[in-house]
Scaffold this motif. Structure first.
Motif, PDB file in Angstrom:
ATOM      1  N   HIS A 173       0.533  -1.270   0.214  1.00 27.00           N
ATOM      2  CA  HIS A 173      -0.108  -0.227   0.426  1.00 27.00           C
ATOM      3  C   HIS A 173       0.887   1.378   0.063  1.00 27.00           C
ATOM      4  N   LEU A 174       2.138   1.603  -0.213  1.00 28.04           N
ATOM      5  CA  LEU A 174       2.993   2.798  -0.716  1.00 28.04           C
ATOM      6  C   LEU A 174       3.820   2.502  -1.500  1.00 28.04           C
ATOM      7  N   VAL A 175       4.364   3.765  -1.565  1.00 33.55           N
ATOM      8  CA  VAL A 175       4.421   4.117  -2.927  1.00 33.55           C
ATOM      9  C   VAL A 175       5.049   3.877  -3.783  1.00 33.55           C
ATOM     10  N   ASN A 176       3.742   3.337  -4.403  1.00 32.54           N
ATOM     11  CA  ASN A 176       2.668   2.882  -5.683  1.00 32.54           C
ATOM     12  C   ASN A 176       2.549   3.401  -6.887  1.00 32.54           C
ATOM     13  N   GLY A 177       4.081   4.795  -6.543  1.00 29.83           N
ATOM     14  CA  GLY A 177       3.365   5.784  -7.669  1.00 29.83           C
ATOM     15  C   GLY A 177       2.172   6.569  -7.279  1.00 29.83           C
ATOM     16  N   GLY A 178       1.874   8.127  -8.155  1.00 29.51           N
ATOM     17  CA  GLY A 178       0.833   9.808  -8.194  1.00 29.51           C
ATOM     18  C   GLY A 178       1.155   9.710  -6.864  1.00 29.51           C
ATOM     19  N   GLU A 179       0.715  10.375  -6.319  1.00 30.41           N
ATOM     20  CA  GLU A 179       0.341  10.601  -5.071  1.00 30.41           C
ATOM     21  C   GLU A 179      -0.399   9.395  -3.641  1.00 30.41           C
ATOM     22  N   PRO A 180       0.517  10.234  -2.718  1.00 32.46           N
ATOM     23  CA  PRO A 180      -0.202   8.982  -1.712  1.00 32.46           C
ATOM     24  C   PRO A 180      -1.507   8.963  -0.687  1.00 32.46           C
ATOM     25  N   VAL A 181      -1.798   7.731  -0.381  1.00 30.91           N
ATOM     26  CA  VAL A 181      -2.824   6.616  -0.928  1.00 30.91           C
ATOM     27  C   VAL A 181      -3.421   7.102   0.768  1.00 30.91           C
ATOM     28  N   SER A 182      -2.508   7.853   2.036  1.00 27.75           N
ATOM     29  CA  SER A 182      -2.666   7.225   3.112  1.00 27.75           C
ATOM     30  C   SER A 182      -2.218   8.040   4.049  1.00 27.75           C
ATOM     31  N   GLN A 183      -2.227   8.450   5.158  1.00 25.94           N
ATOM     32  CA  GLN A 183      -1.054   9.450   6.230  1.00 25.94           C
ATOM     33  C   GLN A 183       0.287   8.226   5.813  1.00 25.94           C
ATOM     34  N   GLU A 184      -0.148   6.880   5.794  1.00 29.27           N
ATOM     35  CA  GLU A 184       1.326   6.120   6.486  1.00 29.27           C
ATOM     36  C   GLU A 184       2.320   6.396   4.884  1.00 29.27           C
ATOM     37  N   ASP A 185       1.778   6.153   3.679  1.00 28.84           N
ATOM     38  CA  ASP A 185       2.262   6.535   2.485  1.00 28.84           C
ATOM     39  C   ASP A 185       2.518   8.087   2.228  1.00 28.84           C
ATOM     40  N   SER A 186       2.036   8.791   2.467  1.00 26.13           N
ATOM     41  CA  SER A 186       2.777  10.226   3.391  1.00 26.13           C
ATOM     42  C   SER A 186       3.516   9.798   3.825  1.00 26.13           C
ATOM     43  N   TYR A 187       3.793   9.677   5.461  1.00 31.82           N
ATOM     44  CA  TYR A 187       5.016   9.520   6.318  1.00 31.82           C
ATOM     45  C   TYR A 187       6.274   9.357   5.587  1.00 31.82           C
ATOM     46  N   ILE A 188       6.260   8.300   5.056  1.00 31.44           N
ATOM     47  CA  ILE A 188       7.728   7.165   4.563  1.00 31.44           C
ATOM     48  C   ILE A 188       8.255   8.134   2.958  1.00 31.44           C
ATOM     49  N   ARG A 189       7.312   8.336   2.292  1.00 28.43           N
ATOM     50  CA  ARG A 189       7.607   9.428   1.382  1.00 28.43           C
ATOM     51  C   ARG A 189       8.265  10.454   2.044  1.00 28.43           C
ATOM     52  N   GLU A 190       8.002  11.148   3.038  1.00 33.39           N
ATOM     53  CA  GLU A 190       8.926  11.955   3.789  1.00 33.39           C
ATOM     54  C   GLU A 190       9.894  11.417   4.216  1.00 33.39           C
ATOM     55  N   ARG A 191       9.411  10.123   4.676  1.00 33.76           N
ATOM     56  CA  ARG A 191      10.757  10.409   5.756  1.00 33.76           C
ATOM     57  C   ARG A 191      11.931   9.944   4.937  1.00 33.76           C
ATOM     58  N   SER A 192      11.427   9.553   3.366  1.00 34.15           N
ATOM     59  CA  SER A 192      12.713   8.683   2.839  1.00 34.15           C
ATOM     60  C   SER A 192      13.509   9.854   2.230  1.00 34.15           C
ATOM     61  N   VAL A 193      12.726  10.710   1.991  1.00 32.78           N
ATOM     62  CA  VAL A 193      13.575  11.839   1.785  1.00 32.78           C
ATOM     63  C   VAL A 193      14.799  12.993   2.430  1.00 32.78           C
ATOM     64  N   PHE A 194      14.066  12.271   3.641  1.00 32.95           N
ATOM     65  CA  PHE A 194      15.264  13.123   5.174  1.00 32.95           C
ATOM     66  C   PHE A 194      16.063  12.366   5.135  1.00 32.95           C
ATOM     67  N   ALA A 195      15.961  10.915   5.250  1.00 36.26           N
ATOM     68  CA  ALA A 195      17.077  10.170   5.223  1.00 36.26           C
ATOM     69  C   ALA A 195      17.727  10.013   3.728  1.00 36.26           C
ATOM     70  N   LEU A 196      17.643   9.926   3.102  1.00 36.51           N
ATOM     71  CA  LEU A 196      18.433  10.473   1.514  1.00 36.51           C
ATOM     72  C   LEU A 196      19.394  11.745   2.090  1.00 36.51           C
ATOM     73  N   LYS A 197      18.721  12.716   2.179  1.00 38.96           N
ATOM     74  CA  LYS A 197      19.449  13.643   2.615  1.00 38.96           C
ATOM     75  C   LYS A 197      20.959  13.556   3.448  1.00 38.96           C
ATOM     76  N   ILE A 198      20.265  12.285   4.917  1.00 38.65           N
ATOM     77  CA  ILE A 198      21.042  12.832   5.384  1.00 38.65           C
ATOM     78  C   ILE A 198      22.490  11.634   4.769  1.00 38.65           C
ATOM     79  N   LEU A 199      22.119  10.500   4.231  1.00 41.44           N
ATOM     80  CA  LEU A 199      23.061   9.544   3.117  1.00 41.44           C
ATOM     81  C   LEU A 199      24.115  10.070   2.110  1.00 41.44           C
ATOM     82  N   ILE A 200      23.029  11.370   1.948  1.00 43.89           N
ATOM     83  CA  ILE A 200      24.501  12.403   0.744  1.00 43.89           C
ATOM     84  C   ILE A 200      24.871  12.717   1.196  1.00 43.89           C
ATOM     85  N   ALA A 201      24.808  13.143   2.282  1.00 44.05           N
ATOM     86  CA  ALA A 201      25.702  14.018   3.916  1.00 44.05           C
ATOM     87  C   ALA A 201      26.819  13.534   4.237  1.00 44.05           C
TER      88      ALA A 201
END
Length: 201
Positions: free
Chosen positions: A149-177
């Motif tokens: 039910h997560l990251v299936n393309g298009g807009e987020p379909v749930s609060q959890e989907d939004s959360y993991i997308r945003e947290r992923s960007v946060f974690a990837l920025k840390i990885l790059i740093a």
């Protein structure tokens, strides 16, 4: 900068591959080059001590992967949870890849669960895969629970989907740093001494 994405599902079509593709797309949005090794589509032979640079395993299978790993400055490791464990494919990968390919490079762990699990592979890989590879897992990690039910393309379909997308960007920025910072440490030469190739037991 190039980040290698290791997808550790043993299935040719997998939710882990979907997650890997999502994370790759976010890195590309940050102008980061990516390379993906999907172990379901490109399985590695089981490691044994006879696999050297002179044999067919090296030339036909591992040599192209070896080159890509060496040129990457960091990694994302995506593993499904199989029976509360990381996949056999990722453990096998860490026997093939070692200090030369992974040493003193940062990695973000991402675990994938069809249900509400996913924590155990994170703990397992943090505990057992760094000793001789000297891969540097960053403090952040991601767990994709009920992944269908997560990251299936298009807009987020749930609060959890939004959360993991945003947290992923946060974690990837840390990885790059971390990747930017650890490149300086590797270039300094302080991390290499032939006497201490392996971690202490």
């Amino acid at each position: 900068m190039k980040i290698g994405i290791i997808v550790a599902s043993q299935q040719k079509e997998s939710q882990s591959a979907k997650v890997g593709a999502f994370l790759a797309s976010k890195l590309k949005e940050m102008s980061v080059e990516t390379w993906t090794l999907d172990l379901g589509k490109n399985p590695l032979p089981f490691y044994d001590s006879t696999q050297t640079e002179s044999n067919s395993v090296w030339q036909g299978v591992w040599k192209p992967i070896d080159s890509e790993l060496k040129s990457a400055e960091g990694f994302v490791v995506v593993t499904p949870e199989y029976g509360g464990m990381a996949s056999p494919a990722i453990k096998n990968f860490f026997l093939h890849a070692g200090l030369v390919q992974l040493g003193h490079k940062p990695a973000l762990l991402a675990s994938v669960s069809a249900a509400r699990g996913g924590a155990f592979p994170i703990h397992e890989l943090r505990a057992s895969s760094y000793k001789n590879t000297k891969i540097c897992y960053i403090p952040e990690h991601l767990i994709f629970r009920e992944v269908e039910h997560l990251v299936n393309g298009g807009e987020p379909v749930s609060q959890e989907d939004s959360y993991i997308r945003e947290r992923s960007v946060f974690a990837l920025k840390i990885l790059i740093a971390y990747a930017n910072s650890l490149s300086e440490i590797r270039e300094s030469g302080v991390v290499y001494d032939a006497r201490f190739r392996n971690g202490m037991s």
